[in-house]
Design a protein around this motif. Structure first.
Motif, short mmCIF file in Angstrom:
data_model
loop_
_atom_site.label_atom_id
_atom_site.label_comp_id
_atom_site.label_asym_id
_atom_site.label_seq_id
_atom_site.Cartn_x
_atom_site.Cartn_y
_atom_site.Cartn_z
N ASN A 149 0.82 -1.22 0.00
CA ASN A 149 0.00 0.00 0.00
C ASN A 149 0.85 1.27 0.00
O ASN A 149 0.31 2.36 0.07
CB ASN A 149 -0.92 0.01 1.22
CG ASN A 149 -1.91 -1.13 1.21
OD1 ASN A 149 -2.30 -1.61 0.15
ND2 ASN A 149 -2.30 -1.59 2.37
N GLY A 150 2.17 1.10 0.00
CA GLY A 150 3.06 2.25 -0.04
C GLY A 150 3.33 2.89 1.30
O GLY A 150 3.81 4.02 1.36
N GLU A 151 3.05 2.18 2.38
CA GLU A 151 3.32 2.70 3.72
C GLU A 151 4.67 2.21 4.19
O GLU A 151 5.03 1.05 4.01
CB GLU A 151 2.23 2.24 4.69
CG GLU A 151 0.86 2.75 4.33
CD GLU A 151 -0.25 2.10 5.13
OE1 GLU A 151 -0.05 0.98 5.65
OE2 GLU A 151 -1.32 2.71 5.23
N GLY A 152 5.42 3.10 4.81
CA GLY A 152 6.74 2.76 5.30
C GLY A 152 6.73 2.50 6.80
O GLY A 152 5.87 3.01 7.52
N ASN A 170 11.67 6.18 -2.72
CA ASN A 170 10.52 5.39 -3.13
C ASN A 170 9.20 6.14 -2.95
O ASN A 170 8.13 5.53 -2.98
CB ASN A 170 10.50 4.06 -2.35
CG ASN A 170 11.58 3.13 -2.83
OD1 ASN A 170 11.43 2.46 -3.84
ND2 ASN A 170 12.70 3.10 -2.12
N ASN A 171 9.29 7.46 -2.79
CA ASN A 171 8.13 8.34 -2.65
C ASN A 171 7.18 7.91 -1.54
O ASN A 171 5.96 7.98 -1.68
CB ASN A 171 7.37 8.43 -3.98
CG ASN A 171 8.24 9.02 -5.06
OD1 ASN A 171 8.89 10.05 -4.86
ND2 ASN A 171 8.28 8.37 -6.22
N VAL A 172 7.73 7.46 -0.43
CA VAL A 172 6.93 7.04 0.72
C VAL A 172 6.80 8.24 1.66
O VAL A 172 7.80 8.78 2.12
CB VAL A 172 7.58 5.84 1.45
CG1 VAL A 172 6.83 5.52 2.72
CG2 VAL A 172 7.65 4.64 0.52
N GLN A 173 5.56 8.63 1.91
CA GLN A 173 5.28 9.76 2.80
C GLN A 173 4.86 9.30 4.19
O GLN A 173 5.23 9.90 5.19
CB GLN A 173 4.16 10.62 2.20
CG GLN A 173 4.50 11.20 0.85
CD GLN A 173 5.48 12.34 0.96
OE1 GLN A 173 5.43 13.13 1.90
NE2 GLN A 173 6.40 12.44 0.02
N ASP A 174 4.04 8.25 4.24
CA ASP A 174 3.51 7.75 5.51
C ASP A 174 4.47 6.72 6.09
O ASP A 174 4.60 5.62 5.55
CB ASP A 174 2.13 7.13 5.32
CG ASP A 174 1.11 8.15 4.85
OD1 ASP A 174 1.19 9.31 5.29
OD2 ASP A 174 0.23 7.78 4.05
N ILE A 175 5.13 7.09 7.18
CA ILE A 175 6.13 6.23 7.81
C ILE A 175 5.81 6.15 9.30
O ILE A 175 5.53 7.16 9.94
CB ILE A 175 7.55 6.80 7.62
CG1 ILE A 175 7.84 7.07 6.14
CG2 ILE A 175 8.59 5.84 8.21
CD1 ILE A 175 9.06 7.94 5.91
N LEU A 196 15.35 6.78 5.97
CA LEU A 196 14.51 7.88 5.50
C LEU A 196 14.83 8.25 4.06
O LEU A 196 13.93 8.60 3.28
CB LEU A 196 14.63 9.07 6.44
CG LEU A 196 14.10 8.84 7.85
CD1 LEU A 196 14.38 10.05 8.74
CD2 LEU A 196 12.62 8.49 7.85
N ASN A 197 16.09 8.19 3.69
CA ASN A 197 16.47 8.46 2.29
C ASN A 197 15.87 7.40 1.36
O ASN A 197 15.41 7.72 0.26
CB ASN A 197 17.99 8.51 2.13
CG ASN A 197 18.59 9.74 2.74
OD1 ASN A 197 17.92 10.75 2.93
ND2 ASN A 197 19.87 9.67 3.08
N TRP A 198 15.87 6.15 1.80
CA TRP A 198 15.29 5.07 1.00
C TRP A 198 13.78 5.29 0.83
O TRP A 198 13.25 5.12 -0.26
CB TRP A 198 15.59 3.74 1.67
CG TRP A 198 15.03 2.54 0.99
CD1 TRP A 198 15.39 2.04 -0.24
CD2 TRP A 198 14.03 1.66 1.50
NE1 TRP A 198 14.67 0.90 -0.51
CE2 TRP A 198 13.84 0.65 0.54
CE3 TRP A 198 13.30 1.62 2.68
CZ2 TRP A 198 12.92 -0.39 0.72
CZ3 TRP A 198 12.40 0.59 2.86
CH2 TRP A 198 12.22 -0.39 1.89
#
Length: 156
Positions: free
Chosen positions: A85-88, A119-124, A113-115
């Motif tokens: 789902n693109g969540e980090g 990968n355009n992940v905003q929600d971490i 955080l750079n990774w």
């Protein structure tokens, strides 16, 4: 002789090299948690890495280690994941107590955080064991703040 630290990205298949550090983290959590230490006593490395290995097949996993090359010992690690789902998530991060305060933990976080950014992940997210309040200021430096508390009923 001062410590010479190098950072290495591991292949997921080599995750077992962090086992001894993960076990130290598990012991630390067992001691820190006020109510649920028994859950960490039952927690095994093999059980803990199963969902990470599963996610590696469906999503993305990054494992970074910090190695003291002078002593040929791994002193820290960070396991980060991105779901389908693109969540980090920073799934697990640990640094040997003797190496804290030297910027190594910060470097592991920055690599993760750079990774995520690549990968355009905003929600971490990062899960923190209740009772491990000492680590909150470290995470705040990277923009992480408590969002909610999840309470679990403790059975006698």
């Amino acid at each position: 002789m001062s410590n010479q630290i190098c950072f290495i990205e591991l292949e997921v298949g080599n995750i077992s090299v962090i086992k001894s550090l993960w076990e130290k983290l598990n012991q630390y959590h067992r001691e820190k948690t006020k109510y649920f230490g028994h859950l960490y006593e039952m927690n095994s490395f093999e059980d803990r890495i199963k969902p990470i290995l599963d996610l590696a097949e469906r999503g993305s996993v990054k494992i970074d280690i910090a190695q003291d090359t002078n002593h040929n010992v791994i002193v820290g690690y960070c396991v980060s994941t991105i779901t389908e789902n693109g969540e980090g998530e920073i799934d697990s991060i640990f640094l040997d107590q003797n190496y804290r305060g030297k910027g190594i933990g910060e470097a592991l976080m920055e690599r993760a955080l750079n990774w995520f950014a690549e990968n355009n992940v905003q929600d971490i997210k990062i899960g923190v064991v209740f009772g491990n309040d000492d680590v909150l200021s470290f995470y705040e430096r990277f923009g992480f703040y408590p969002k909610s508390y999840v309470l679990l009923r403790k059975y006698q």
